[in-house]
Write a protein that holds these residues in place. Structure first.
Motif, short mmCIF file in Angstrom:
data_model
loop_
_atom_site.label_atom_id
_atom_site.label_comp_id
_atom_site.label_asym_id
_atom_site.label_seq_id
_atom_site.Cartn_x
_atom_site.Cartn_y
_atom_site.Cartn_z
N SER A 165 0.86 -1.18 0.00
CA SER A 165 0.00 0.00 0.00
C SER A 165 0.89 1.22 0.00
O SER A 165 1.83 1.33 0.81
CB SER A 165 -0.91 0.03 1.23
OG SER A 165 -1.67 1.24 1.25
N ILE A 166 0.63 2.15 -0.92
CA ILE A 166 1.41 3.38 -1.00
C ILE A 166 0.64 4.57 -0.43
O ILE A 166 1.06 5.71 -0.55
CB ILE A 166 1.87 3.68 -2.44
CG1 ILE A 166 0.67 3.80 -3.38
CG2 ILE A 166 2.81 2.59 -2.93
CD1 ILE A 166 1.05 4.25 -4.79
N ARG A 172 0.73 10.47 2.44
CA ARG A 172 1.93 10.38 1.63
C ARG A 172 2.87 11.57 1.87
O ARG A 172 4.06 11.49 1.59
CB ARG A 172 1.57 10.28 0.16
CG ARG A 172 2.61 9.50 -0.65
CD ARG A 172 2.17 9.33 -2.07
NE ARG A 172 1.03 8.45 -2.18
CZ ARG A 172 0.26 8.36 -3.25
NH1 ARG A 172 0.49 9.13 -4.29
NH2 ARG A 172 -0.75 7.52 -3.29
N VAL A 173 2.34 12.65 2.37
CA VAL A 173 3.18 13.84 2.63
C VAL A 173 4.28 13.51 3.62
O VAL A 173 5.47 13.80 3.40
CB VAL A 173 2.32 15.02 3.16
CG1 VAL A 173 3.21 16.18 3.58
CG2 VAL A 173 1.32 15.47 2.10
N TYR A 224 4.05 4.56 7.21
CA TYR A 224 3.55 5.93 7.27
C TYR A 224 2.08 6.04 6.87
O TYR A 224 1.59 7.14 6.64
CB TYR A 224 4.41 6.83 6.37
CG TYR A 224 5.83 6.96 6.85
CD1 TYR A 224 6.22 8.01 7.68
CD2 TYR A 224 6.78 6.00 6.51
CE1 TYR A 224 7.52 8.12 8.13
CE2 TYR A 224 8.08 6.10 6.96
CZ TYR A 224 8.45 7.15 7.77
OH TYR A 224 9.74 7.26 8.23
N LEU A 225 1.37 4.93 6.80
CA LEU A 225 -0.03 4.96 6.42
C LEU A 225 -0.89 5.63 7.48
O LEU A 225 -0.69 5.41 8.68
CB LEU A 225 -0.55 3.55 6.16
CG LEU A 225 0.09 2.74 5.03
CD1 LEU A 225 -0.54 1.35 4.94
CD2 LEU A 225 -0.03 3.46 3.70
N CYS A 226 -1.87 6.41 7.04
CA CYS A 226 -2.84 6.96 7.97
C CYS A 226 -3.77 5.84 8.43
O CYS A 226 -3.76 4.74 7.85
CB CYS A 226 -3.64 8.09 7.33
SG CYS A 226 -4.65 7.57 5.92
N ASP A 227 -4.58 6.06 9.44
CA ASP A 227 -5.44 5.01 10.00
C ASP A 227 -6.38 4.43 8.95
O ASP A 227 -6.59 3.22 8.89
CB ASP A 227 -6.25 5.56 11.19
CG ASP A 227 -5.37 5.83 12.41
OD1 ASP A 227 -4.26 5.27 12.46
OD2 ASP A 227 -5.80 6.58 13.29
N GLU A 228 -6.94 5.30 8.11
CA GLU A 228 -7.90 4.85 7.11
C GLU A 228 -7.22 3.94 6.08
O GLU A 228 -7.75 2.89 5.71
CB GLU A 228 -8.52 6.06 6.41
CG GLU A 228 -9.76 5.74 5.62
CD GLU A 228 -10.42 6.98 5.03
OE1 GLU A 228 -11.14 6.82 4.02
OE2 GLU A 228 -10.20 8.08 5.56
N CYS A 229 -6.03 4.35 5.61
CA CYS A 229 -5.31 3.53 4.63
C CYS A 229 -4.83 2.23 5.26
O CYS A 229 -4.84 1.17 4.61
CB CYS A 229 -4.11 4.31 4.07
SG CYS A 229 -4.58 5.62 2.92
#
Length: 424
Positions: A165-166, A172-173, A224-229
């Motif tokens: 997952s990117i 991504r920032v 570095y993924l946010c919770d949703e990702c």
């Protein structure tokens, strides 16, 4: 003057076309089993379609596109990939009105100017699918499941699915900042292309084919993924495991096009060496909006037909050969021609492949040609047969021959072919 094909292109014929027919037939069959409909887009599009979707800083846009001005002064490009044209067609033709999600598949030629090598040509061919209108991980699973079903239908075994997952533009920032910090320490070691990408598109450094060791030690997107990702990715993997679809996580996997978000995947074949990727894709949730449409989530994949054929050959798989010629009809004189065409037409109406000789050559020459075409039976019509309203039917496999009344000839040949195919 003798003309030759352009470098980076291929003539596909004879034994080779049998593999292509097999792959394309399985691609269409598998897509339809999952509810995907065929779409055919133009071979050339507005250049801006690809610069906006694929990305100004990608190798495709900077180095590989076949771009030209037409007589009206418009900048056009031979399509280098199939996703952007499909989304353009979806938006332009208001397909959203048909309800969501929409599912499409395509098969056709693409064009990129790059160094020709095994499985990678300047005119190459892809089978691809696009699923538009679902943000759920279930859609990601369906696309992987379709890809696996397709490869399994080809009989392939030596492949492995890699996923990553990117993230989304929001998370991504932070990742790009970490990547920039890491590559700052290695700036003197990276290639010239990567030094340009360092300023314009830092994530493209992970896809570099030269600085592989540096990329392998770089920070991973999943960290570095946010919770949703993160929830999306974990649910996606959980369903794959529940369905017993084997995969490996590859933290360095990114796609070479700018429009990708969240889930990305690649399927590699272990027997193909450096050019091992046979199918790849992922999500591109922002592309519909970027190209002027409604903000819709979407995802898909593309598979290179040239590489799939190489993979089938590398595993030495036996594929079914379509019959090129079941029956060879031989008129021995001009008076027999009408009867020959009549019986050929009747056989074809039964979906039997028939070739009728159109050169009126001697019988030995025609039988030799029939054997070269791997015909199963030959129908011979000469003066004597015309007088008696019969035909000679020769079984070219058993080398037996029978005289049959003309009105029963089609049934007789049909029975021979049916029995031969039952034995096989």
């Amino acid at each position: 003057m003798k003309y030759e094909r352009i470098k980076g292109t291929n003539d596909i014929f004879g034994e080779e076309i049998i593999y292509w027919n097999f792959v394309e037939r399985k691609a269409a069959q598998t897509s339809k089993l999952f509810g995907y409909r065929e779409i055919r887009t133009p071979i050339f599009e507005s250049t801006e379609l690809f610069t906006r979707s694929v990305g100004e800083e990608t190798d495709i846009v900077q180095k590989e596109m076949y771009t030209f001005n037409d007589k009206g002064g418009r900048s056009l490009t031979l399509r280098p990939e199939g996703t952007a044209p499909t989304i353009r067609a979806f938006i332009e033709n208001s397909m959203i009105n048909d309800g969501l999600p929409q599912r499409f598949y395509y098969i056709g030629p693409m064009f990129r100017y790059e160094r020709p090598q095994a499985g990678r040509l300047r005119q190459f061919h892809q089978f691809g699918i696009e699923l538009i209108g679902s943000a759920e991980p279930l859609a990601d699973v369906e696309v992987i499941q379709l890809a696996k079903s397709f490869l399994d239908s080809l009989g392939l075994n030596s492949y492995k699915i890699y996923v990553n997952s990117i993230g989304c533009p929001k998370c991504r920032v932070q990742y790009k900042n970490a990547l920039k910090e890491y590559y700052s320490e290695h700036y003197g070691e990276i290639c010239e292309d990567c030094k340009k990408r360092f300023q314009s598109n830092i994530m493209r450094l992970l896809d570099c084919k030269k600085d592989v060791e540096i990329a392998q030690k770089a920070p991973k997107t999943v960290e570095y993924l946010c919770d949703e990702c993160k929830q999306h990715y974990e649910k996606f993997k959980h369903i794959l495991k529940s369905l017993n679809i084997a995969f490996e996580e590859d933290g360095n996997l990114v796609r070479g096009l700018d429009y990708y978000t969240r889930t990305v995947f690649e399927i590699k074949h272990s027997l193909l060496g450096a050019q091992s990727a046979i199918l790849a894709g992922g999500r591109y949730d922002g592309l519909c909006k970027e190209l002027g449409g409604t903000d819709l989530p979407a995802l898909g994949f593309a598979a290179g037909i040239e590489r799939l054929v190489l993979a089938i050959r590398s595993e030495q798989l036996q594929i079914p050969h379509d019959s090129y010629c079941d029956v060879y009809v031989i008129p021995l004189n001009e008076q027999a021609v009408i009867k020959a065409f009549e019986i050929s037409d009747s056989l074809r109406k039964r979906e039997i492949n028939v070739i009728t000789d159109v050169n009126l050559r001697p019988i030995k020459v025609q039988l030799k040609h029939a054997n070269r075409l791997n015909a199963i039976t030959a129908i011979i019509i000469g003066d004597e047969e015309l007088l008696k309203n019969t035909v000679q039917i020769k079984d070219l496999l058993d080398q037996t021959q029978s005289e049959v009344e003309f009105e029963y000839a089609v049934d007789y040949v049909s029975d021979i072919l049916r029995n031969k195919k039952l034995k096989n």
